[in-house]
Motif scaffolding. Structure first.
Motif, PDB file in Angstrom:
ATOM      1  N   SER A   1       0.724  -1.459   0.049  1.00  0.00           N
ATOM      2  CA  SER A   1       0.070  -0.183  -0.092  1.00  0.00           C
ATOM      3  C   SER A   1       0.875   1.414   0.081  1.00  0.00           C
ATOM      4  N   SER A   2       1.637   1.310   0.922  1.00  0.00           N
ATOM      5  CA  SER A   2       2.654   2.743   0.935  1.00  0.00           C
ATOM      6  C   SER A   2       4.246   2.229   0.882  1.00  0.00           C
ATOM      7  N   THR A   3       4.518   1.022   0.526  1.00  0.00           N
ATOM      8  CA  THR A   3       6.167   0.533   0.561  1.00  0.00           C
ATOM      9  C   THR A   3       6.183  -0.349  -0.606  1.00  0.00           C
ATOM     10  N   ILE A   4       7.235  -0.433  -1.070  1.00  0.00           N
ATOM     11  CA  ILE A   4       7.756  -1.382  -1.945  1.00  0.00           C
ATOM     12  C   ILE A   4       8.773  -2.418  -1.488  1.00  0.00           C
ATOM     13  N   ILE A   5       8.933  -3.572  -1.644  1.00  0.00           N
ATOM     14  CA  ILE A   5       9.995  -4.410  -0.998  1.00  0.00           C
ATOM     15  C   ILE A   5      10.631  -4.976  -2.559  1.00  0.00           C
ATOM     16  N   TYR A   6      11.981  -4.783  -2.494  1.00  0.00           N
ATOM     17  CA  TYR A   6      12.893  -5.120  -3.430  1.00  0.00           C
ATOM     18  C   TYR A   6      13.775  -6.219  -2.998  1.00  0.00           C
ATOM     19  N   THR A   7      13.727  -7.202  -3.654  1.00  0.00           N
ATOM     20  CA  THR A   7      14.390  -8.588  -3.222  1.00  0.00           C
ATOM     21  C   THR A   7      15.303  -9.315  -3.970  1.00  0.00           C
ATOM     22  N   LEU A   8      16.549  -9.378  -3.802  1.00  0.00           N
ATOM     23  CA  LEU A   8      17.457 -10.209  -4.691  1.00  0.00           C
ATOM     24  C   LEU A   8      17.666 -11.675  -3.894  1.00  0.00           C
ATOM     25  N   LYS A   9      17.710 -12.653  -4.911  1.00  0.00           N
ATOM     26  CA  LYS A   9      17.806 -14.012  -4.381  1.00  0.00           C
ATOM     27  C   LYS A   9      19.030 -14.525  -5.118  1.00  0.00           C
ATOM     28  N   TYR A  10      20.144 -15.219  -4.418  1.00  0.00           N
ATOM     29  CA  TYR A  10      21.111 -15.698  -5.079  1.00  0.00           C
ATOM     30  C   TYR A  10      21.179 -17.128  -4.686  1.00  0.00           C
ATOM     31  N   PRO A  11      20.643 -17.993  -5.725  1.00  0.00           N
ATOM     32  CA  PRO A  11      20.625 -19.267  -5.430  1.00  0.00           C
ATOM     33  C   PRO A  11      21.968 -20.089  -5.214  1.00  0.00           C
ATOM     34  N   GLU A  12      22.981 -19.694  -5.828  1.00  0.00           N
ATOM     35  CA  GLU A  12      24.127 -20.479  -5.627  1.00  0.00           C
ATOM     36  C   GLU A  12      24.766 -19.959  -4.282  1.00  0.00           C
ATOM     37  N   LEU A  13      24.598 -18.951  -3.584  1.00  0.00           N
ATOM     38  CA  LEU A  13      24.855 -18.563  -2.373  1.00  0.00           C
ATOM     39  C   LEU A  13      23.810 -18.914  -1.290  1.00  0.00           C
ATOM     40  N   LYS A  14      22.677 -19.242  -1.629  1.00  0.00           N
ATOM     41  CA  LYS A  14      21.508 -19.639  -0.757  1.00  0.00           C
ATOM     42  C   LYS A  14      21.395 -18.406  -0.002  1.00  0.00           C
TER      43      LYS A  14
ATOM     44  N   SER B   1      19.349 -14.408   0.442  1.00  0.00           N
ATOM     45  CA  SER B   1      18.528 -13.578  -0.168  1.00  0.00           C
ATOM     46  C   SER B   1      18.576 -12.122   0.514  1.00  0.00           C
ATOM     47  N   ILE B   2      18.102 -10.906  -0.102  1.00  0.00           N
ATOM     48  CA  ILE B   2      18.168  -9.898   0.731  1.00  0.00           C
ATOM     49  C   ILE B   2      16.952  -9.025   0.244  1.00  0.00           C
ATOM     50  N   SER B   3      16.258  -8.389   1.181  1.00  0.00           N
ATOM     51  CA  SER B   3      14.966  -7.515   0.882  1.00  0.00           C
ATOM     52  C   SER B   3      14.952  -6.271   1.392  1.00  0.00           C
TER      53      SER B   3
ATOM     54  N   THR C   1       6.596   6.559  -2.286  1.00  0.00           N
ATOM     55  CA  THR C   1       6.755   8.136  -2.776  1.00  0.00           C
ATOM     56  C   THR C   1       8.026   8.515  -2.345  1.00  0.00           C
ATOM     57  N   PHE C   2       8.390   9.642  -3.091  1.00  0.00           N
ATOM     58  CA  PHE C   2       9.668  10.093  -2.951  1.00  0.00           C
ATOM     59  C   PHE C   2       9.769  10.914  -1.564  1.00  0.00           C
ATOM     60  N   PRO C   3      11.122  10.736  -0.818  1.00  0.00           N
ATOM     61  CA  PRO C   3      12.277  10.491  -1.619  1.00  0.00           C
ATOM     62  C   PRO C   3      12.526   8.924  -1.435  1.00  0.00           C
ATOM     63  N   HIS C   4      11.738   8.184  -1.038  1.00  0.00           N
ATOM     64  CA  HIS C   4      11.864   6.749  -1.121  1.00  0.00           C
ATOM     65  C   HIS C   4      12.805   6.181  -0.029  1.00  0.00           C
ATOM     66  N   GLU C   5      12.399   6.739   1.134  1.00  0.00           N
ATOM     67  CA  GLU C   5      13.235   6.275   2.336  1.00  0.00           C
ATOM     68  C   GLU C   5      12.967   4.771   2.676  1.00  0.00           C
ATOM     69  N   ILE C   6      14.167   4.267   3.104  1.00  0.00           N
ATOM     70  CA  ILE C   6      14.435   2.618   3.569  1.00  0.00           C
ATOM     71  C   ILE C   6      14.000   2.605   4.826  1.00  0.00           C
ATOM     72  N   GLU C   7      12.931   2.029   4.967  1.00  0.00           N
ATOM     73  CA  GLU C   7      12.370   1.419   6.331  1.00  0.00           C
ATOM     74  C   GLU C   7      12.939   0.418   7.080  1.00  0.00           C
ATOM     75  N   SER C   8      13.229  -0.570   6.438  1.00  0.00           N
ATOM     76  CA  SER C   8      13.718  -1.741   6.895  1.00  0.00           C
ATOM     77  C   SER C   8      14.382  -2.720   5.954  1.00  0.00           C
ATOM     78  N   TRP C   9      15.104  -3.702   6.220  1.00  0.00           N
ATOM     79  CA  TRP C   9      15.673  -4.663   5.335  1.00  0.00           C
ATOM     80  C   TRP C   9      16.038  -5.994   6.050  1.00  0.00           C
ATOM     81  N   THR C  10      15.920  -7.101   5.259  1.00  0.00           N
ATOM     82  CA  THR C  10      16.404  -8.471   5.914  1.00  0.00           C
ATOM     83  C   THR C  10      17.214  -8.986   4.811  1.00  0.00           C
ATOM     84  N   GLU C  11      18.106  -9.851   5.586  1.00  0.00           N
ATOM     85  CA  GLU C  11      19.231 -10.490   4.898  1.00  0.00           C
ATOM     86  C   GLU C  11      18.991 -12.111   5.353  1.00  0.00           C
ATOM     87  N   THR C  12      18.930 -13.109   4.542  1.00  0.00           N
ATOM     88  CA  THR C  12      18.873 -14.490   4.962  1.00  0.00           C
ATOM     89  C   THR C  12      20.009 -15.207   4.284  1.00  0.00           C
ATOM     90  N   PHE C  13      20.756 -16.014   5.047  1.00  0.00           N
ATOM     91  CA  PHE C  13      21.894 -16.828   4.518  1.00  0.00           C
ATOM     92  C   PHE C  13      22.486 -17.805   5.767  1.00  0.00           C
TER      93      PHE C  13
END
Length: 310
Positions: A233-246, A248-250, A256-268
Motif C-alpha cells: 500500500s505505501s511501501t515497495i519490497i525489492y528482493t535479490l535472491k542468489y541461488p548459488e549462495l543460498k 536473499s536480501i529484501s 513516494t519520493f524520497p523513497h526512504e528505506i524503512e527496513s531490510w532483511t538478509e537471509t543466509f
C-alpha cells in the motif's frame, strides 16, 4: 603585508571547505575521462529531488539491528547516511572545490555495530553513485574491524571494475584484480533513492555486497540472481535472491519520493561447517533526521545521538 593576508585568507577558506559538504551543481554530469565506462544519456533532475538532496544537509537514519553471525543473532545498530557530493571522476575521491568536470553523486555511508561475545564488530560500506543514474557506481569501499583484525576492499569503476582487497586472513591476504562490469548490490541502495522505477528485475548477474563477501569469505564476483519487486500500500519490497549462495536480501522503501528505506532483511547460512544454519538479519528504523552532521562535532551535539537512539 597584503600578500600575507591574501595567503592566510586563502588557507582559511580551504580549511573551512575541506571538512564541509560542498553543495553540488544540480545538473547531472557526464564523465568524460576515457578510463570510465560509456554512459547513457542523462535526464533532468526533478525539483523535488533538488529541494530534498541539495539543501545542504545529509539524511541520517538509525536502525535496530539483529545481525546473524557465527550461527547466532546479535543485537546492534545500523545507520544509513545519504548525502550529495561533488566527485572527481578520474581520482575518484570527493572534490575540494566545485568544477564543471566534477560529477554530482549520492553518497551512502552504511554502518553497522554489534558484538560477538566479548569482542565488537564495526562495519562501514561507502557507495558513490551518480545522481544522473546513467551508469554504475563510480566507487565502492568497505572496511570491517574486529579484535581478530581488519579487512578493506575497494572497487573503482574504470574500463573494468578494478578491485583491491586487503585482509588478515591467509587465503584472502592482499589481492588486486579486475572484473567485467555487472550490477553492484551496493549501488542498488542509492539507485532506490534516485530512480526506483529503473531497478533491475528478473534474472540478472550481480556482485553481492562487499560486507557479505567478507563476512562469509566469498569470492568477489558476479553471481546469478533473481530480482523482484513487491508493491504494497505505501511501501515497495525489492528482493535479490542468489541461488548459488543460498542467500536473499529484501529492502523495504517508501513508494513516494524520497523513497526512504524503512527496513531490510538478509537471509543466509551463518556459522561454519555442520554448525551453519540459515538465519535472518533484520534492520528496523528507529529514527530519521536531516542534519549537516559534519558541523555537529561539539560535546553539546551528542544529544543528536540520543535522538537517533544510538
Amino acid at each position: 603585508m597584503k600578500k600575507l593576508i591574501l595567503i592566510f585568507g586563502t588557507l582559511g577558506i580551504f580549511v573551512i571547505i575541506a571538512c564541509s559538504n560542498i553543495k553540488a551543481d544540480n545538473s547531472p554530469k557526464t564523465i568524460t575521462e576515457n578510463t570510465i565506462e560509456d554512459i547513457n544519456p542523462t535526464k533532468e533532475l526533478s525539483e523535488n529531488f533538488k529541494k530534498y538532496w541539495y539543501a545542504g544537509e545529509a539524511e541520517i537514519t538509525s536502525y535496530q539491528l539483529e545481525q546473524a553471525r557465527y550461527g547466532e543473532i546479535r543485537k546492534g545498530t545500523a545507520v544509513l547516511i545519504y548525502v550529495t557530493e561533488d566527485f572527481l571522476p578520474k581520482k575518484q575521491v570527493k572534490a575540494d572545490y566545485q568544477n564543471n568536470t566534477n560529477v554530482p553523486v549520492l553518497k551512502l555511508n552504511a554502518t553497522k555495530k554489534f558484538n560477538t561475545g566479548i569482542y565488537p564488530y564495526s562495519i562501514m560500506q561507502s557507495t558513490f553513485y551518480p545522481v544522473a543514474d546513467n551508469q554504475h557506481a563510480i566507487k565502492i569501499s568497505s572496511s570491517m574491524q574486529e579484535w581478530c583484525g581488519h579487512v578493506y576492499a575497494q572497487l573503482n569503476n574504470r574500463k573494468q571494475f578494478d578491485v583491491k582487497s586487503h585482509s588478515y586472513f591467509e587465503n584472502e591476504a592482499d589481492q588486486e584484480f579486475s572484473l567485467d562490469k555487472a550490477i553492484l548490490e551496493n549501488e542498488l541502495w542509492t539507485k532506490i533513492r534516485i530512480n526506483p522505477d529503473n531497478l533491475p528485475q528478473g534474472d540478472i548477474k550481480a556482485i553481492p555486497s562487499f560486507e557479505y563477501a567478507r563476512l562469509r569469505h566469498k569470492e568477489i564476483k558476479a553471481y546469478a540472481a533473481k530480482a523482484s519487486i513487491e508493491k504494497q500500500s505505501s511501501t515497495i519490497i525489492y528482493t535479490l535472491k542468489y541461488p548459488e549462495l543460498k542467500r536473499s536480501i529484501s529492502i523495504t522503501f517508501n513508494t513516494t519520493f524520497p523513497h526512504e528505506i524503512e527496513s531490510w532483511t538478509e537471509t543466509f547460512k551463518s556459522g561454519f561447517g555442520s554448525n551453519a544454519k540459515e538465519l535472518t538479519t533484520k534492520a528496523t528504523k528507529i529514527k530519521r533526521i536531516k542534519s549537516a552532521y559534519w558541523g555537529k562535532n561539539n560535546n553539546k551535539d551528542e544529544v543528536l545521538r540520543d535522538e537517533l537512539g544510538l
